[in-house]
Design a protein around this motif. Structure first.
Motif, PDB file in Angstrom:
ATOM      1  N   PHE A 243      -0.929   4.265   2.933  1.00 12.15           N
ATOM      2  CA  PHE A 243      -2.124   3.516   2.551  1.00 12.15           C
ATOM      3  C   PHE A 243      -2.581   2.577   3.663  1.00 12.15           C
ATOM      4  O   PHE A 243      -3.778   2.429   3.910  1.00 12.15           O
ATOM      5  CB  PHE A 243      -1.855   2.697   1.288  1.00 12.15           C
ATOM      6  CG  PHE A 243      -2.045   3.456   0.012  1.00 12.15           C
ATOM      7  CD1 PHE A 243      -3.277   4.004  -0.321  1.00 12.15           C
ATOM      8  CD2 PHE A 243      -0.994   3.620  -0.884  1.00 12.15           C
ATOM      9  CE1 PHE A 243      -3.459   4.698  -1.514  1.00 12.15           C
ATOM     10  CE2 PHE A 243      -1.162   4.313  -2.071  1.00 12.15           C
ATOM     11  CZ  PHE A 243      -2.397   4.857  -2.389  1.00 12.15           C
TER      12      PHE A 243
ATOM     13  N   ALA B 122      -3.022   0.358  -3.168  1.00 11.67           N
ATOM     14  CA  ALA B 122      -2.395  -0.006  -1.898  1.00 11.67           C
ATOM     15  C   ALA B 122      -1.745  -1.391  -1.994  1.00 11.67           C
ATOM     16  O   ALA B 122      -0.610  -1.595  -1.535  1.00 11.67           O
ATOM     17  CB  ALA B 122      -3.432   0.014  -0.781  1.00 11.67           C
TER      18      ALA B 122
ATOM     19  N   LEU C  75      -6.314   8.695  -1.643  1.00 15.06           N
ATOM     20  CA  LEU C  75      -7.299   8.336  -0.631  1.00 15.06           C
ATOM     21  C   LEU C  75      -8.477   9.304  -0.618  1.00 15.06           C
ATOM     22  O   LEU C  75      -9.612   8.913  -0.371  1.00 15.06           O
ATOM     23  CB  LEU C  75      -6.627   8.304   0.750  1.00 15.06           C
ATOM     24  CG  LEU C  75      -5.643   7.151   0.989  1.00 15.06           C
ATOM     25  CD1 LEU C  75      -4.826   7.393   2.245  1.00 15.06           C
ATOM     26  CD2 LEU C  75      -6.393   5.827   1.097  1.00 15.06           C
TER      27      LEU C  75
ATOM     28  N   SER D 235      -0.292   9.695  -2.088  1.00 14.99           N
ATOM     29  CA  SER D 235      -1.098   8.710  -1.369  1.00 14.99           C
ATOM     30  C   SER D 235      -2.315   9.359  -0.728  1.00 14.99           C
ATOM     31  O   SER D 235      -3.432   8.837  -0.794  1.00 14.99           O
ATOM     32  CB  SER D 235      -0.247   8.020  -0.287  1.00 14.99           C
ATOM     33  OG  SER D 235       0.845   7.338  -0.860  1.00 14.99           O
TER      34      SER D 235
END
Length: 255
Positions: free
Chosen positions: A65, A180, A227, A223
């Motif tokens: 992150f 995050a 994103l 992750s």
């Protein structure tokens, strides 16, 4: 444990790393699975072994992150230290909980998370129209770190989810940034609890290390997915998993 039991736990650890990185709550998968596969395991050992895997997974998430999401490290790092301290305190209090009450408590937490996620499907999707003041931001982060860190050491399941919900609700933080931020604090609480459980001999090191590998793999994938795509579809998966675990634990404990 048999080879099949190891396979179940490694699969659960990988899935937990993925879910934890995207929406938080990886402990909702690992901890109940440990109780299902090893019914005689003590709460302290289950939590300690889970923390070994979780530290690796959250650490991998933080790195992933941090490469893409700007974070306020001057606030988050001290908060992570607070979470580590309160998590160690919570871990020290685990022995005060009767095992006969422990699983029902976990079930209540699972149901509470499922209800909240169901009632707030848009949580973390939109930005706040009025960003919080610096003072509110710092106080919210510090209080969340202290309280959720204590909970993480004491029980654990849903810690990341609670942090994300707190940041999205009270600070109006967009989901990916909230995730995050949660990973930084959650990593701190995991480290604090791990240190205590390790010092008191409540970690199955071989199992925890193997689960850590799966957790890191899942965390990296999760992750990147967070994103790229957000987390609406993962919420559905999380709800399905939570409901399934509640039913299975209920059958095991009360059936």
């Amino acid at each position: 444990m048999q080879i099949g039991d190891w396979a179940v736990l490694l699969t659960a650890a990988t899935a937990a790393g993925w879910v934890d990185a995207v929406v938080g709550g990886g402990g909702l998968i690992i901890l109940p699975t440990l109780f299902l596969v090893a019914p005689t395991i003590t709460p302290q050992t289950a939590l300690g072994t889970n923390k070994l895997a979780a530290v690796a997974g959250t650490g991998a998430s933080v790195v992933t992150f941090a490469r893409k999401v700007p974070l306020r490290w001057r606030v988050l790092l001290p908060a992570a230290v607070i979470a580590a301290i309160t998590a160690a305190i919570g871990a020290a209090a685990v022995s005060l909980i009767d095992r006969e009450l422990f699983i029902p408590i976990v079930m209540v937490v699972l149901v509470a998370v499922a209800v909240f996620v169901t009632l707030r499907p848009s949580i973390g999707v939109t930005l706040a129209t009025h960003p919080p003041t610096r003072r509110k931001f710092i106080l919210t982060i510090a209080l969340a770190a202290g309280l959720v860190g204590l909970y993480d050491g004491l029980l654990g399941p849903g810690t990341g989810t609670f942090l994300i919900i707190t940041f999205a609700t009270l600070l109006g933080t967009e989901f990916v940034r909230a995730a995050a931020m949660a990973k930084v604090i959650n990593c701190g609480s995991n480290v604090g609890a791990l240190i205590f459980f390790g010092a008191t001999g409540n970690i199955l090191w071989a199992l925890g290390a193997a689960m850590a590998v799966g957790n890191v793999a899942g965390a990296i994938v999760g992750s990147h997915m967070a994103l790229r795509n957000g987390a609406k579809f993962v919420r559905v998966v999380l709800l399905v998993v939570v409901v399934g675990m509640v039913i299975r634990l209920g059958w095991q404990h009360f059936g």
